[in-house]
Design a protein around this motif. Structure first.
Motif, PDB file in Angstrom:
ATOM      1  N   PRO A  49     -46.255  43.561  10.025  1.00 52.62           N
ATOM      2  CA  PRO A  49     -46.437  44.430  11.192  1.00 52.62           C
ATOM      3  C   PRO A  49     -45.465  45.605  11.219  1.00 52.62           C
ATOM      4  CG  PRO A  49     -46.484  42.115  11.841  1.00 52.62           C
ATOM      5  CD  PRO A  49     -45.982  42.157  10.436  1.00 52.62           C
ATOM      6  N   ALA A  50     -44.263  45.424  10.646  1.00 55.27           N
ATOM      7  CA  ALA A  50     -43.295  46.522  10.597  1.00 55.27           C
ATOM      8  C   ALA A  50     -43.797  47.635   9.688  1.00 55.27           C
ATOM      9  CB  ALA A  50     -41.945  45.999  10.108  1.00 55.27           C
ATOM     10  N   VAL A  51     -44.520  47.273   8.628  1.00 51.44           N
ATOM     11  CA  VAL A  51     -45.097  48.282   7.733  1.00 51.44           C
ATOM     12  C   VAL A  51     -46.194  49.054   8.462  1.00 51.44           C
ATOM     13  CG1 VAL A  51     -46.395  48.624   5.596  1.00 51.44           C
ATOM     14  CG2 VAL A  51     -44.495  46.998   5.645  1.00 51.44           C
ATOM     15  N   PHE A  52     -47.033  48.333   9.222  1.00 53.52           N
ATOM     16  CA  PHE A  52     -48.069  49.001  10.014  1.00 53.52           C
ATOM     17  C   PHE A  52     -47.434  49.944  11.038  1.00 53.52           C
ATOM     18  CE2 PHE A  52     -50.975  46.007   8.198  1.00 53.52           C
ATOM     19  CZ  PHE A  52     -52.244  46.547   8.393  1.00 53.52           C
ATOM     20  N   LYS A  53     -46.378  49.490  11.692  1.00 49.88           N
ATOM     21  CA  LYS A  53     -45.713  50.326  12.703  1.00 49.88           C
ATOM     22  C   LYS A  53     -45.116  51.572  12.067  1.00 49.88           C
ATOM     23  CE  LYS A  53     -42.373  50.028  16.512  1.00 49.88           C
ATOM     24  NZ  LYS A  53     -41.420  49.161  17.249  1.00 49.88           N
ATOM     25  N   ALA A  54     -44.483  51.412  10.897  1.00 48.33           N
ATOM     26  CA  ALA A  54     -43.895  52.562  10.200  1.00 48.33           C
ATOM     27  C   ALA A  54     -44.971  53.529   9.716  1.00 48.33           C
ATOM     28  CB  ALA A  54     -43.058  52.075   9.016  1.00 48.33           C
ATOM     29  N   ALA A  55     -46.188  53.026   9.502  1.00 48.06           N
ATOM     30  CA  ALA A  55     -47.288  53.871   9.038  1.00 48.06           C
ATOM     31  C   ALA A  55     -47.992  54.581  10.189  1.00 48.06           C
ATOM     32  CB  ALA A  55     -48.298  53.030   8.261  1.00 48.06           C
TER      33      ALA A  55
END
Length: 274
Positions: A49-55
């Motif tokens: 989810p942190a990768v999705f948020k950063a994207a």
């Protein structure tokens, strides 16, 4: 029955041979959320989810089993939560459908919703409203005791109710360009063999698959199917592939089209790496 109807229409894909990395929630969910490979370096690898948020995704977690606190748990820890989510629920719901109905809808084009349902978590008879009390202990022609048959009936009523909950989630997103992935964090043994009931005991079970095999369902909206016919065909082809749930994070990043060095294409079951 509601999900089976969607399978028959070709919009829902049931992957038949999925297995969890663990027979209990905490390590199972840690393995799913981490982009690490098989628990080798989880402390230095982000959660998906942190990768999705950063994207640039607006990220939500609505959880009917864990709330945000300071425990060192992937579903609760405040620091990890803030790194992964823009918004999450602050109270529990009596039934999962109440949480689904309370889910905030946004106009943002890039959105990740994570819903952790109470589902079949013990005690089964507390997980569904009275109108779903369809199965009775008298429906089971087995040698089990009356109390055991009642428990089996309650579990089956949970399944019937869960079918309704998942259909409600799908209906919420039917008009959007959406992918929905549903899976269980672990299996459950309900006196299938011997005296075992529940989970956390696969090592001593006569057949550990009851506690480790899990449902894995992928639903694609009309819009998504029209724009990605290749993915539709790929999901048809992997129906009987052996899949471990800790690969789901790579599948999600891959199907979202997020470009990141953290993606391992070998662990996304829709990617042809040959």
């Amino acid at each position: 029955p509601l999900l089976q109807e969607r399978v028959n229409k070709g919009e829902l894909f049931a992957l038949q041979k999925a297995a969890s990395a663990a027979d209990v929630t905490s390590p199972a969910m840690w393995s799913v959320f981490s982009l690490d490979s098989m628990g080798i370096d989880t402390n230095h690898t982000p959660f998906f989810p942190a990768v999705f948020k950063a994207a640039g995704y607006h990220t939500f977690l609505y959880d009917n089993e864990f709330l945000k606190n300071n425990m060192l748990h992937v579903m609760t820890n405040s620091m990890m939560s803030d790194a992964m989510y823009d918004q999450r629920n602050t109270h529990y719901y009596k039934y999962d459908i109440d949480m689904v109905n309370d889910l905030p809808m946004t106009k943002d084009s890039l959105v990740l919703y994570i819903l952790h349902l109470a589902g079949h978590h013990f005690k089964y008879y507390n997980r569904y409203p009275e109108e779903f009390d369809k199965f009775k202990y008298t429906d089971y022609q087995t040698s089990h005791s009356k109390d055991r048959k009642k428990l089996i009936a309650a579990y089956d009523n949970c399944s019937l109710y869960n079918d309704n909950v998942l259909d409600a989630i799908i209906r919420k997103f039917e008009d959007d360009n959406t992918v929905i992935v549903y899976f269980a964090d672990h299996g459950e043994e309900i006196y299938d063999l011997g005296d075992n009931c529940g989970h956390m005991s696969s090592k001593t079970s006569l057949d550990p698959s009851y506690q480790l095999r899990v449902p894995l369902l992928i639903w694609l909206s009309v819009s998504f199917r029209e724009h990605h016919p290749d993915i539709v065909e790929k999901l048809k082809s992997v129906k009987d592939m052996h899949i471990k749930t800790d690969d789901i994070s790579h599948f999600l990043i891959d199907i979202a089209g997020i470009k990141t060095d953290w993606l391992n294409p070998n662990r996304s079951f829709i990617t042809d790496t040959s």
